[in-house]
Enzyme design. Structure first.
Site, mmCIF file in Angstrom:
data_model
loop_
_atom_site.group_PDB
_atom_site.id
_atom_site.type_symbol
_atom_site.label_atom_id
_atom_site.label_comp_id
_atom_site.label_asym_id
_atom_site.label_seq_id
_atom_site.Cartn_x
_atom_site.Cartn_y
_atom_site.Cartn_z
ATOM 1 N N LEU A 279 -1.989 72.383 16.821
ATOM 2 C CA LEU A 279 -1.526 72.747 15.603
ATOM 3 C C LEU A 279 -0.244 72.304 15.567
ATOM 4 O O LEU A 279 -0.178 71.299 14.809
ATOM 5 C CB LEU A 279 -1.583 74.238 15.723
ATOM 6 C CG LEU A 279 -1.052 74.851 14.311
ATOM 7 C CD1 LEU A 279 -2.192 74.379 13.352
ATOM 8 C CD2 LEU A 279 -1.116 76.207 14.542
ATOM 9 N N ASN B 14 1.428 75.685 21.271
ATOM 10 C CA ASN B 14 2.211 74.653 20.700
ATOM 11 C C ASN B 14 3.564 74.133 21.588
ATOM 12 O O ASN B 14 4.488 74.993 22.133
ATOM 13 C CB ASN B 14 3.160 75.177 19.316
ATOM 14 C CG ASN B 14 2.037 75.616 18.452
ATOM 15 O OD1 ASN B 14 1.291 74.779 17.951
ATOM 16 N ND2 ASN B 14 2.004 76.963 18.297
ATOM 17 N N ARG C 254 3.429 83.993 15.396
ATOM 18 C CA ARG C 254 3.238 82.833 14.648
ATOM 19 C C ARG C 254 1.907 81.923 15.285
ATOM 20 O O ARG C 254 2.258 81.861 16.312
ATOM 21 C CB ARG C 254 4.408 82.112 14.203
ATOM 22 C CG ARG C 254 5.427 82.757 13.444
ATOM 23 C CD ARG C 254 6.506 81.939 13.569
ATOM 24 N NE ARG C 254 7.748 82.692 12.287
ATOM 25 C CZ ARG C 254 8.128 82.084 11.142
ATOM 26 N NH1 ARG C 254 7.701 80.738 10.801
ATOM 27 N NH2 ARG C 254 8.958 82.581 10.758
ATOM 28 N N CYS C 255 1.085 81.438 14.415
ATOM 29 C CA CYS C 255 0.172 80.311 15.096
ATOM 30 C C CYS C 255 0.871 79.360 15.391
ATOM 31 O O CYS C 255 0.307 78.462 16.401
ATOM 32 C CB CYS C 255 -0.908 80.112 14.149
ATOM 33 S SG CYS C 255 -0.501 79.576 12.690
ATOM 34 N N THR C 256 2.079 79.087 14.899
ATOM 35 C CA THR C 256 3.079 77.768 15.495
ATOM 36 C C THR C 256 4.135 78.334 16.242
ATOM 37 O O THR C 256 5.031 77.274 16.604
ATOM 38 C CB THR C 256 3.818 77.116 13.933
ATOM 39 O OG1 THR C 256 4.260 78.213 13.406
ATOM 40 C CG2 THR C 256 2.517 76.631 13.060
#
Length: 542
Positions: free
Chosen positions: A439, A272, A300-302
């Site tokens: 994302l 990101n 975190r995926c973010t």
């Protein structure tokens, strides 16, 4: 629930839960193979002990879900919503205790753990109200004395595999709307967080969820329960599948679902970008960057993977960012609620994270700060806890990175971020889009035109303006583009489309057979415009 005494060193954290698979509102031990859920911050603490599900246990869970589906799907949606409302109330009443389990199992700070439980509460409150809606539509028919309408119908048994970094928030995004829509569920939670999953199911049972609607099977991923769950797609176990995790596994699930003509819900990885323009509020941008890069130890995926800085403010930003990072308190969040981040969740994550140091160096990136793993010899003065009892790492920052480097393209779960310097907005947007993921994203600027161009030009499922790449609200859609997902979304009214299918219904009250398009008045209406085909295609029907 059954508890036993913890280890001698682990007793200060609480007792050890002896868990089971949760099938048909009862406990199933299954095979003799078990595993321990260890405190990520102090592996002397055994949070729980759980069995590993094999094919037999999965089949039993699927059968329980199938059996309960008809009755549950026939239950009025407002009644289903009331169960979810009571579940939310139980989450609220037990918020501190639930957050403590999250902190013990995966090492979230108190602040973040409470926030993740609150997200589950928000989700329950939102979808309780959706039980009063689940709207279909009434549509005018082209025939007289005829009605047309649409209904949302559940799919059936939903298979769910969730990740460990958000062990209560993300499962709530999936399970709550799935059961609200009338589906039943077989869920394999992460092996890193089985205890919070066990309690999650218990609270749903206490809220009045009927037996068989939610079933939980425990185990590992590859060559274990997770792999068996995915194989179950081709065996017809599931009519819908939802997964949060790596893009590689998401592709396997997508292939299996494709063979069954199903559309899975896939929430996958991210790399990101956070753009900081020359007119940005640097104090706010630095604060946001520190949290989105290093909060949850970057797991975190973010999490922000690339900091894209306008060259006019890059040096100033780096000076302030470095000063802030050096002040971050690291340690065991169970012992000190003021730590900024705790450990990596497990040794697997640590091994993968360790690899990125060689990757960045071979790319030619320059490490601005970072000392790698924290040891007794190099630990910070204010470190809290035992460095040997968890996988603790210093925050890391790489400079002189360009978008062709592997380190700029690869999702890395851990407290690290790259600096990419750009000359203008066009270069910043190009760098932000130059990854295979899409994302989350963010930009810091005071210019309304730049804000507008960024939100329209970025290829990402989520965009923040003057805020971090992390964070999600329960009533907004969550998900990504490109390798970050397959277009499905979690949360808000949008997720209802993932867990329900449309049925079109027409009711003819004319007393005679009326055929659409053939007998409708619109079909017999003739145009007064000149004939353009003439005798070239003259019918000879009799």
């Amino acid at each position: 629930m059954k508890f036993i005494d913890n280890t001698e060193n682990g007793r200060r954290y609480g007792k050890t839960l002896v868990g089971s698979h949760f099938i048909n509102n009862g406990y199933e031990d299954g095979s003799s193979e078990t595993f321990k859920a260890l405190n990520a911050s102090d592996n002397s603490d055994v949070v729980g002990i759980f069995p590993v599900a094999g094919e037999k246990e999965i089949q039993k869970a699927v059968e329980a879900a199938r059996t309960s589906f008809r009755k549950w799907s026939d239950t009025p949606a407002p009644v289903r919503g009331e169960v979810i409302g009571r579940f939310g109330q139980l989450l609220q009443k037990n918020k501190e205790e639930l957050a403590w389990i999250v902190t013990r199992e995966i090492g979230k700070t108190k602040r973040e753990a409470l926030g993740s439980v609150q997200e589950a509460i928000d989700t329950a409150q939102f979808f309780q109200s959706e039980g009063r809606r689940l709207y279909g539509q009434t549509v005018w028919s082209e025939m007289r004395n005829k009605e047309c309408m649409t209904y949302r119908r559940p799919y059936g048994v939903v298979g769910i595999i969730s990740a460990g970094n958000f062990p209560i928030a993300v499962p709530s995004w999936k399970i709550i709307p799935a059961v609200l829509c009338g589906n039943t569920v077989v869920w394999k939670p992460s092996e890193d967080a089985p205890t919070i999953a066990h309690i999650f199911a218990e609270l749903f049972k206490e809220a009045g969820l009927p037996a068989g609607v939610l079933n939980v099977v425990h185990g590992f991923g590859a060559k274990s329960t997770g792999e068996l769950m995915i194989k179950g797609i081709d065996k017809g176990y599931f009519q819908k599948f939802s997964f949060t995790g790596s893009t590689a596994v998401g592709r396997l699930i997508g292939e299996a679902c494709g063979r069954q003509l199903q559309i899975p819900s896939l929430e996958l990885g991210g790399k990101n970008p956070m753009v900081v323009m020359e007119d940005a509020d640097l104090n706010k941008a630095v604060e946001a960057g520190l949290f989105s890069c290093y909060g949850t130890a970057g797991q975190r995926c973010t999490s922000t993977g690339n900091l894209i800085l306008h060259e006019k403010i890059a040096d100033k930003f780096l000076t302030d960012f470095k000063a802030g990072a050096e002040k971050l308190k690291i340690g065991n969040p169970c012992l000190d609620s003021s730590v900024f981040y705790g450990p990596l969740i497990n040794s697997r994550f640590a091994s993968r994270y360790q690899e990125h140091f060689d990757m960045a160096k071979s790319d030619g990136a320059k490490m601005i700060f970072g000392q790698g793993v924290i040891t007794e010899k190099n630990k910070p003065k204010d470190f809290v806890g035992d460095v040997k009892a968890g996988c603790y790492y210093y925050p890391t920052l790489w400079d002189h990175v360009n978008m062709k480097m592997k380190v700029a393209q690869t999702e890395i779960f851990g407290p690290t971020v790259n600096i990419i310097r750009v000359k203008n907005f066009e270069d910043a947007l190009a760098a932000a889009n130059a990854v295979e993921y899409g994302l989350s994203s963010a930009i810091f600027t005071q210019n309304p035109s730049t804000m507008y161009q960024f939100k329209n030009g970025i290829d990402a499922g989520m965009t923040s303006i003057n805020n971090s790449t992390t964070g999600a609200e329960a009533h907004l859609p969550f998900g990504g583009t490109k390798n970050s997902g397959n277009g499905t979304r979690e949360s808000g009214v949008w997720v209802i489309d993932a867990y329900s299918k449309w049925q079109a219904v027409n009711v003819d009250m004319s007393g005679k057979l009326q055929l659409a398009q053939i007998d409708s008045e619109t079909a017999t209406t003739h145009s007064s415009s000149p004939v353009i085909l003439g005798d070239h295609f003259k019918p000879i029907w009799k």
